[in-house]
Structures are given as structure tokens and as C-alpha cells.
Design an enzyme around this catalytic site. Structure first.
Site: not given
Ligand code: G3H
Ligand code: ZN
Length: 274
Positions: A81, A176, A205, A226
Site C-alpha cells: 500500500d 486518512h 481513508g 481501504n
Molecule cells: O491505504 C490505506 C487506507 O487508505 C486506510 O485509511 O486508516 O483512514 O482507514 P484509514
Molecule cells: Zn490510503
């Protein structure tokens, strides 16, 4: 069983559903997410982010994810990622990750295209899928210096055509690392991007997205969702409760058991929404 990103999204695309992609940081949450997916018979994506890579190295976190993914009774994509470093991407490809994200969201358009194309060439030669980002999903933490900006539909279309990526992360209002589900989403923008772009769209995010909006994101054209912070919070808060309830306990295996259960329950709840 292991799948690359392109093929795993094809599975959910056929059913008009989304797929959850969870950030994991070691054995406990990787295993908990796989058990969650198996318990409801859904495919799932597990991802190593920069924190995990810096903590234990791209190969070691990769080995853990690949091991639990290969043993799983459901399709699993093992994803790198938000990578910005070509060397880390090359190491992930050599280690057998089934997809990688090149994050050029902070680069000028042409440079983002050029570097993404290079990653696509390397990865596709090994049947590994590639995600990239156009526009930039910001961070709630003000200490992270970052230029956030919404994705423009025409720009997304050109970017997808020029790079040949398998999935595209877009900025439509998520941020995020939000701890509350209060993101203000621009569904019109998402719908317009989905109209212009014929590859699967990714929402980053997604911890900050309200439950009813998660399902709506999928209806408006998003496929890979995600989620990181929601599971980290679940793990950390459960661990804190464990210490409070049993201050004499020191055995990490006993302490981690309820944390894994909590992560599993949260992962099931998110996957059911998609
Ligand atoms: O790439 C990872 C995600 O965008 C996680 O985002 O921690 O805000 O859920 P988050
Ligand atoms: Zn992310």
C-alpha cells in the site's frame, strides 16, 4: 488462495459488490482478517503500509501475509500500500506480493504517469497488479505535510489510459486516519469519475466513512475500499481493556486473543456493508 488485484476485483465486480482492503501489521491482525473473510465466505485484500514496512521490512510482513493468504479458504490479494520508493516496490514484486500501489499523488501529472508506467511494466511481467492514485487523499494528522486535492474526472480518464493501471485511487472527500465516521463525500464526483474511467476505483481513508455511505460508495462505482485505522483502534482499545481488567497478566498470547477477536468482528461488520 492467492489472487492478484485485477482478478479478485473481477470476482466482486460480477456481483456488483465492493471488496474490503485492510491494513495489517503482523500475524495477529492478518490472521483475524482472514478468519473474518472465511466466516462469511468473502474475498479480501490484506495490505502492508509504510509503517509496517518500516517496522519489519517489506519481505517479512509480506511472508506473513502471503502465508495466511495462501492457506485461506477464500480468495486473498496481498498488496503493498502507498509505496513511493521504487526499491521497496521491486522488493515486494520479488517477494511475491500479488499487487502493489505506486503512490505518485504528490508528483506532477507527467511524472506520476511516467513512474506509474514503469511500475506497471515491472509488475505486469510477473502477473502482479498495480494500483495508482490521481488527485490526493489527505491525512487528518496536521503533522503530515501533504497536498490533498480532489480527483478531476477528465484527469483520471487520461491517467488511466496513459498508465494501464489495474485500479485507480481517487479523492472524493475521504481523509486518512479519521477516528470518527464523519467524512463528507462527493458522490457526484465519484459517479462522474466512474462514468469516465473503465477500471475499478479505490477509496482510501474509509475508516472515516459512515456505515450507510460505505454501501453507497459501492453503488456509485467504487470497488476496493481501504480500511486501516478502524482495525488499529479495535486492536489497541481491546488491549488497553485487557490490561485494565487483568493487570497481572503478562503473556502476550493471552493478551492478544481478545484483540484478534475484536479485529475479526470489526472486519466482518465492514465487509458485510460492502
Ligand atoms: O491505504 C490505506 C487506507 O487508505 C486506510 O485509511 O486508516 O483512514 O482507514 P484509514
Ligand atoms: Zn490510503
Amino acid at each position: 488462495m492467492l489472487y492478484n488485484l485485477k482478478d479478485i476485483i473481477r470476482l466482486v465486480d460480477k456481483e456488483d459488490r465492493g471488496i474490503a482492503a485492510f491494513n495489517v501489521f503482523g500475524y495477529e491482525d492478518s490472521q483475524a482478517v482472514i478468519e473474518a473473510a472465511e466466516s462469511i465466505g468473502r474475498p479480501v485484500i490484506i495490505m502492508a503500509n509504510k509503517d509496517a514496512v518500516n517496522h519489519m521490512g517489506v519481505e517479512l510482513i509480506g511472508e506473513i501475509m502471503l502465508h495466511v493468504g495462501a492457506q485461506a479458504k477464500v480468495p486473498v490479494d496481498v498488496h503493498l500500500d502507498h509505496a513511493t520508493d521504487m526499491e521497496v516496490i521491486e522488493r515486494a514484486i520479488r517477494s511475491g506480493y500479488t499487487s502493489v500501489m505506486f503512490d505518485g499523488s504528490q508528483l506532477p501529472f507527467d511524472e506520476n504517469v511516467e513512474r506509474t508506467r514503469h511500475v506497471v511494466e515491472m509488475a505486469h511481467a510477473m502477473d502482479i497488479s498495480v494500483e495508482a492514485e490521481i488527485g490526493a487523499v489527505g491525512y487528518s494528522d496536521p503533522d503530515i505535510r501533504f497536498n490533498a486535492r480532489f480527483t478531476e474526472p477528465q484527469e483520471a480518464k487520461r491517467f488511466a489510459q496513459l498508465t494501464g493501471v489495474d485500479a485507480l485511487a481517487v479523492a472524493v472527500g475521504t481523509v486518512h486516519r479519521m477516528e470518527m465516521q464523519k467524512a463528507e463525500l462527493q458522490f457526484d464526483r465519484l459517479q462522474e469519475i466512474a462514468k469516465q474511467v473503465d477500471i475499478p476505483l479505490v477509496i482510501h481513508g474509509s475508516t472515516g466513512v459512515a456505515d450507510e455511505d460505505l454501501a453507497k460508495l459501492v453503488r456509485f462505482g467504487a470497488r476496493k475500499i481501504n480500511i486501516g485505522t478502524a482495525l488499529r483502534m479495535e486492536f489497541g482499545q481491546t488491549l488497553r481493556r485487557q490490561f485494565a481488567d487483568d493487570p497481572k497478566e503478562f503473556d502476550r498470547i493471552k493478551l492478544f486473543g481478545p484483540c484478534m477477536e475484536a479485529v475479526k468482528d470489526k472486519a466482518v461488520q465492514k465487509m458485510e456493508l460492502l
